[in-house]
Design a protein around this motif. Sequence first.
Motif, PDB file in Angstrom:
ATOM      1  N   HIS A 628      34.265 -14.340 -46.025  1.00  0.00           N
ATOM      2  CA  HIS A 628      35.599 -14.344 -45.899  1.00  0.00           C
ATOM      3  C   HIS A 628      36.210 -15.774 -46.692  1.00  0.00           C
ATOM      4  CE1 HIS A 628      35.905 -11.875 -42.170  1.00  0.00           C
ATOM      5  NE2 HIS A 628      34.648 -12.127 -42.145  1.00  0.00           N
ATOM      6  N   ASP A 629      37.390 -15.653 -46.615  1.00  0.00           N
ATOM      7  CA  ASP A 629      38.291 -16.909 -47.302  1.00  0.00           C
ATOM      8  C   ASP A 629      38.294 -18.109 -46.523  1.00  0.00           C
ATOM      9  OD1 ASP A 629      38.623 -15.269 -49.360  1.00  0.00           O
ATOM     10  OD2 ASP A 629      40.371 -14.656 -48.653  1.00  0.00           O
ATOM     11  N   ASP A 630      37.808 -18.167 -45.161  1.00  0.00           N
ATOM     12  CA  ASP A 630      37.669 -19.270 -44.168  1.00  0.00           C
ATOM     13  C   ASP A 630      36.273 -19.140 -43.447  1.00  0.00           C
ATOM     14  OD1 ASP A 630      38.221 -21.707 -43.052  1.00  0.00           O
ATOM     15  OD2 ASP A 630      40.414 -21.438 -42.870  1.00  0.00           O
ATOM     16  N   SER A 631      36.000 -20.030 -42.792  1.00  0.00           N
ATOM     17  CA  SER A 631      35.031 -20.035 -41.912  1.00  0.00           C
ATOM     18  C   SER A 631      34.768 -18.793 -41.063  1.00  0.00           C
ATOM     19  CB  SER A 631      35.013 -21.178 -40.488  1.00  0.00           C
ATOM     20  OG  SER A 631      35.271 -22.360 -41.232  1.00  0.00           O
ATOM     21  N   VAL A 632      33.487 -18.390 -40.965  1.00  0.00           N
ATOM     22  CA  VAL A 632      33.053 -17.201 -40.136  1.00  0.00           C
ATOM     23  C   VAL A 632      32.815 -17.389 -38.758  1.00  0.00           C
ATOM     24  CG1 VAL A 632      31.300 -15.222 -40.133  1.00  0.00           C
ATOM     25  CG2 VAL A 632      32.015 -16.222 -42.280  1.00  0.00           C
ATOM     26  N   MET A 633      33.734 -16.904 -37.868  1.00  0.00           N
ATOM     27  CA  MET A 633      33.556 -17.401 -36.495  1.00  0.00           C
ATOM     28  C   MET A 633      32.862 -16.373 -35.619  1.00  0.00           C
ATOM     29  SD  MET A 633      35.539 -19.940 -36.680  1.00  0.00           S
ATOM     30  CE  MET A 633      35.600 -20.258 -35.089  1.00  0.00           C
ATOM     31  N   TYR A 634      32.758 -15.233 -35.906  1.00  0.00           N
ATOM     32  CA  TYR A 634      31.905 -14.416 -34.879  1.00  0.00           C
ATOM     33  C   TYR A 634      31.098 -13.188 -35.731  1.00  0.00           C
ATOM     34  CZ  TYR A 634      30.522 -12.856 -30.236  1.00  0.00           C
ATOM     35  OH  TYR A 634      29.858 -12.620 -29.243  1.00  0.00           O
ATOM     36  N   LEU A 635      29.864 -13.001 -35.480  1.00  0.00           N
ATOM     37  CA  LEU A 635      29.127 -11.842 -35.892  1.00  0.00           C
ATOM     38  C   LEU A 635      28.495 -10.941 -34.965  1.00  0.00           C
ATOM     39  CD1 LEU A 635      27.251 -12.296 -39.327  1.00  0.00           C
ATOM     40  CD2 LEU A 635      26.034 -11.126 -37.381  1.00  0.00           C
ATOM     41  N   GLN A 636      28.534  -9.835 -35.038  1.00  0.00           N
ATOM     42  CA  GLN A 636      27.818  -8.646 -34.075  1.00  0.00           C
ATOM     43  C   GLN A 636      27.411  -7.499 -34.834  1.00  0.00           C
ATOM     44  OE1 GLN A 636      29.637  -8.392 -30.545  1.00  0.00           O
ATOM     45  NE2 GLN A 636      27.990  -6.989 -29.565  1.00  0.00           N
ATOM     46  N   PHE A 637      25.868  -7.065 -34.472  1.00  0.00           N
ATOM     47  CA  PHE A 637      25.529  -5.949 -35.091  1.00  0.00           C
ATOM     48  C   PHE A 637      26.022  -4.686 -34.073  1.00  0.00           C
ATOM     49  CE2 PHE A 637      22.038  -8.244 -37.368  1.00  0.00           C
ATOM     50  CZ  PHE A 637      22.314  -7.357 -38.438  1.00  0.00           C
TER      51      PHE A 637
END
Length: 923
Positions: A628-637
């Motif tokens: 992303h162009d800014d912070s990655v806030m959430y991730l889920q499979f």
Amino acid sequence: MGLTRQYLRYAPAALFGLVGSARGNPAFVTLRGERGRCVAVPACEHVFVWDARKGEKVLILKGSKHEVSCLRPSPDGLHLAVGYEDGSIRIFSLLSGEASVAFNGHKAAVTVLQYDQLGGRLVSGSKDTDVIVWDVINESGLYRLKGHKDAVTQVLFLKEKNLLVTSGKDTLVKWWDLDTQHCFKTLVGHRTEVWGMALVSEEKRLITGTADSELRVWDITYIQELEDPDEPESKKSKGSSPGAEKDNEEDETLELDESPEERLLKCSKAGSIMREGRDRVVTLATDRMGKILACHGTDAVLEVFSVLSEEEIKKKLDKKMKKAKKKAKKKSEEDEHKGNVELSLQEEIQRVTNIRASAKIKSFDMILSPKEELKIVLLLQNNIIELYTLNLSAQVPQAVRASRITIGGHRSDVRTLAFSSDNIAVLSGAAESVKIWNRSTLQCIRTMDCEYALCSLFVPGDRQVIVGTKTGKLQLYDLASGTLMETLNAHNGAVWSIALSPDQRGFVTGGADKCVKFWDFELVKDESSIQKRLSMKQVRILQLDEDVLCVRYSPNQKLLAVSLLDCTVKVFYTDTLKFFLSLYGHKLPVLCMDISYDGALIATGSADRNVKIWGLDFGDCHRSLFAHDDSVMYLQFVAKSHLFFTAGKDNKIKQWDADKFEHIQTLEGHHQEVWCLALSPNGDYVVSASHDKSLRLWERTREPLILEEEREMQREAEYEESVAKEEQPVVAGETQGETGLAGKKTIETIKAAERIMEAIELYREEMAKLKEHKAICKAAGKEPSEYVLEVFKKVKSSELEESLLVLPFSYVPDLLRLFNEYIQLGAEIELLCRALLFLLKIHFGQITGNQMLVTVIENLKKTTISRVSEARDVLGFNMAGLQYLKREIEAKDEVMFFADATDRFEEKKRKRKKKEKMILAVV
């Protein structure tokens, strides 16, 4: 050739959780013939129409992917003009809910829209400093007015004269003559930005609001009303009233080019009205009749003023005169006092009341009914719409809150989301409440007050939910009753993460107190009931050296991954809590992570904008992706796969393949930072929450997604953006002055020009090969010249000028010859004359210098004049016929009215006689 993996596309399914976006303005609209009941509000890229009485959503207007920036209903109430952040404008029919007209002329967000009195013209102001006047009926742009040096904040049509007044953040108020399309007067008496303005007292007064607490009032005198226009300025009346505040030297009106300005009107400062608010004016507006003036600042107070009409001023003046005469009789100075009696500005514009809303006001709209009842709708900063009523006929008018629309969304940003195990319920948690939504109907079925929620989960069985808060508490709620069952002080700092154990017997939490705590579910005896209730108890604790940001179990529950504030991820054995692996490589803290269904991979998302994919067996980094162009806030499979989703502060949600390390799809829809997302257990649905206060549902479709096509679509979108950023071409012979073309160059205008060029080339080929062409004509069913006309008619009216501007001159001679042929046949006279005049304007030098076109132009002159005269005659005849029919219908209605009245009178007479007979019979 190797096998290619097939992916399924995720598509937007719904937008919910939003009452109204704070960036736009609300507007009363007419729906089902009733005005003052339904309110249109911007909702990200949509417009929601709410029934203010019932609190229900009755209509959704969808037309663009860009955020709505302003609204304006038409005078007849049947249409709604909507301005967008990309500078486009769409006009929706409130009967069908579809966009009937689209305009594209601004390079930046549209800030204000205004219709003229009849609704035939629409004027728009923008952040690109331009003002554009549009022809709504002809669906085309008339002209662009240039003059402001900063964003335009307000535009107003004058009802009686063809004039326009505009204000901007450049501290200027400009008066435009729309007949000559130039600025004839500029008010430069303001020291700060002019945020709003309004015309009152039958357009004889202008009120402006700036960055201070002063509403400046200007007297407008039209030249036709002056007794002697040639009288020197020094002898003319200033028009100021006693009691008005004296002007400072800086506030005096400095008129530019004074001599030509005096041709149309004079504008002089009459005084000031003081607001109670000390901050800048955000919105300043009047009702349609100009009787009520209201304004608000950046606080929660709306100030309402009443503007006296000429009759009311006369009555008040007579009353004041009588009092003065009584005093004069006592002092024997009647003549002296008689000439000095005048009303002050504060007496002519009186304060009615102040309305205090429950939160900061972002914008408002109002409507005055014939019964002197004022309805005011307020759009608040915290996702609420409030409707107030004010009875102006009362001696002391008091505002009463009639309704409030709140249930449709949270008051603050949603920071946590969770799906139930059956994919039906969605949990959303914010700073003030937790809401449970039905995924299929998108209705809020439970609202429970809570502390600032940061993480959440559904307890196995989906009958209870657990929420982790910013104060370190765990709150357990029962969904059936919607009550708080238990609150535990779990951590000494914020509970940043919570994860359910795979065996579903407990969960783990991580907090800002550098602890990871393990909890088990248990049944305890309820004091208020015989039955046992669910509770939770702490069983273990893992102390660490840094704050815990995220915790995740492996699917077999053997490993526990913990991300820390020192930018590393530590992996521990769950049973012994012994250290197993350390995953380091991120430059900023890991904010989110997840482990795949088979326990082979762990993906970590960080504030450094990267996503890293690791093997969980040895802790080796398989690939680092710039996500992303800014912070990655959430991730889920996604369940049962190695595909995963990420959400970032760059407003985007992206899908990735952890095996091939490829970006699959970007879900664009949110207009501000995406805080969190949740995937349904079966992977069919994704729900996301953003700083724009909207919740969005995305659904997995059966449509296959091909990566090469996605890349091609992305390149096309980038090309469209580059075309939009290009400088506008200058029309030949046009000076860079105050006016310009209304439209702008877009990918659609380029495509339209290409279609015209292709049609003309085909026409040339067919005319060159006459015999072959006849065979083709029979097959196609059209002559080549007819085909060119069909292509020409398909060009959007609002894009016609820009398409012709792109067209090379080599195609113009053929086009002029075809125009001559079409006009002689009497086909599409209005469209062809408009295009012909524009081509003559932009190619005047080349056309007049070409001897081959002299005869064509002469023929066009004759045929155009005759055909336009015929069209005018037909139009005049039709107008006369319609007026005759109107008179006939009105006369018939009057007869029917009296006939109905007679029938009702006879019916009452019969009933009365019947009643009298019954009374006599009883007696």
